[in-house]
Design a protein around this motif. Structure first.
Motif, PDB file in Angstrom:
ATOM      1  N   GLU A  11       0.831  -1.187   0.000  1.00 43.47           N
ATOM      2  CA  GLU A  11       0.000   0.000   0.000  1.00 43.47           C
ATOM      3  C   GLU A  11       0.877   1.252   0.000  1.00 43.47           C
ATOM      4  O   GLU A  11       0.474   2.299  -0.458  1.00 43.47           O
ATOM      5  CB  GLU A  11      -0.910   0.013   1.230  1.00 43.47           C
ATOM      6  CG  GLU A  11      -1.948  -1.084   1.212  1.00 43.47           C
ATOM      7  CD  GLU A  11      -2.841  -1.023   2.420  1.00 43.47           C
ATOM      8  OE1 GLU A  11      -3.295   0.084   2.776  1.00 43.47           O
ATOM      9  OE2 GLU A  11      -3.089  -2.077   3.006  1.00 43.47           O
ATOM     10  N   LEU A  41      -0.160   6.276   7.401  1.00 47.28           N
ATOM     11  CA  LEU A  41      -0.504   5.282   8.422  1.00 47.28           C
ATOM     12  C   LEU A  41      -1.732   5.716   9.222  1.00 47.28           C
ATOM     13  O   LEU A  41      -2.611   4.899   9.519  1.00 47.28           O
ATOM     14  CB  LEU A  41       0.678   5.050   9.362  1.00 47.28           C
ATOM     15  CG  LEU A  41       1.894   4.343   8.773  1.00 47.28           C
ATOM     16  CD1 LEU A  41       3.024   4.311   9.787  1.00 47.28           C
ATOM     17  CD2 LEU A  41       1.543   2.938   8.306  1.00 47.28           C
ATOM     18  N   SER A  44      -4.974   5.525   6.978  1.00 50.16           N
ATOM     19  CA  SER A  44      -5.349   4.157   6.614  1.00 50.16           C
ATOM     20  C   SER A  44      -5.782   3.331   7.819  1.00 50.16           C
ATOM     21  O   SER A  44      -6.283   2.229   7.658  1.00 50.16           O
ATOM     22  CB  SER A  44      -4.178   3.455   5.926  1.00 50.16           C
ATOM     23  OG  SER A  44      -3.127   3.218   6.857  1.00 50.16           O
ATOM     24  N   MET A  46      -3.727   2.110   9.906  1.00 45.39           N
ATOM     25  CA  MET A  46      -2.626   1.216  10.236  1.00 45.39           C
ATOM     26  C   MET A  46      -1.853   1.680  11.468  1.00 45.39           C
ATOM     27  O   MET A  46      -1.309   0.862  12.201  1.00 45.39           O
ATOM     28  CB  MET A  46      -1.686   1.064   9.038  1.00 45.39           C
ATOM     29  CG  MET A  46      -2.314   0.345   7.875  1.00 45.39           C
ATOM     30  SD  MET A  46      -1.271   0.322   6.396  1.00 45.39           S
ATOM     31  CE  MET A  46       0.060  -0.742   6.936  1.00 45.39           C
ATOM     32  N   SER A  49      -3.726   0.446  14.443  1.00 46.84           N
ATOM     33  CA  SER A  49      -3.604  -1.011  14.445  1.00 46.84           C
ATOM     34  C   SER A  49      -2.234  -1.452  14.944  1.00 46.84           C
ATOM     35  O   SER A  49      -2.117  -2.365  15.769  1.00 46.84           O
ATOM     36  CB  SER A  49      -3.854  -1.546  13.035  1.00 46.84           C
ATOM     37  OG  SER A  49      -3.667  -2.928  12.986  1.00 46.84           O
ATOM     38  N   ARG A  50      -1.189  -0.802  14.462  1.00 43.35           N
ATOM     39  CA  ARG A  50       0.176  -1.142  14.887  1.00 43.35           C
ATOM     40  C   ARG A  50       0.383  -0.833  16.365  1.00 43.35           C
ATOM     41  O   ARG A  50       1.021  -1.610  17.083  1.00 43.35           O
ATOM     42  CB  ARG A  50       1.205  -0.383  14.059  1.00 43.35           C
ATOM     43  CG  ARG A  50       1.327  -0.886  12.653  1.00 43.35           C
ATOM     44  CD  ARG A  50       2.370  -0.096  11.887  1.00 43.35           C
ATOM     45  NE  ARG A  50       2.512  -0.603  10.535  1.00 43.35           N
ATOM     46  CZ  ARG A  50       3.484  -0.251   9.723  1.00 43.35           C
ATOM     47  NH1 ARG A  50       4.397   0.615  10.106  1.00 43.35           N
ATOM     48  NH2 ARG A  50       3.556  -0.754   8.509  1.00 43.35           N
TER      49      ARG A  50
END
Length: 67
Positions: A11, A41, A44, A46, A49-50
């Motif tokens: 991505e 990040l 999105s 992410m 999430s991370r």
């Protein structure tokens, strides 16, 4: 070229920025690209999430060490 060898599409493809810190060459561009990646990040999902995964991993490790 090495980044293209991966079998799965990405991505985000990290840009290659040639820098020379001792001569302050392209440091501003590097900082800009790092900011762009952080923005990607965050947008999105992410980033969250991370962070959640990192926290889960740390808690699991702490619990395992206490057992």
């Amino acid at each position: 070229m090495m980044l293209e060898l991966g079998s799965t599409p990405r991505e985000w493809t990290p840009p290659i920025i040639k820098t020379v810190a001792t001569e302050n060459q392209n440091i501003d561009i590097l900082v800009e690209k790092i900011g762009e990646h952080q923005e990607f990040l965050a947008k999105s999902g992410m980033l969250d999430s991370r962070r959640k995964e990192r926290i889960r991993s740390e808690i699991t490790k702490i619990v395992a060490e206490k057992s």
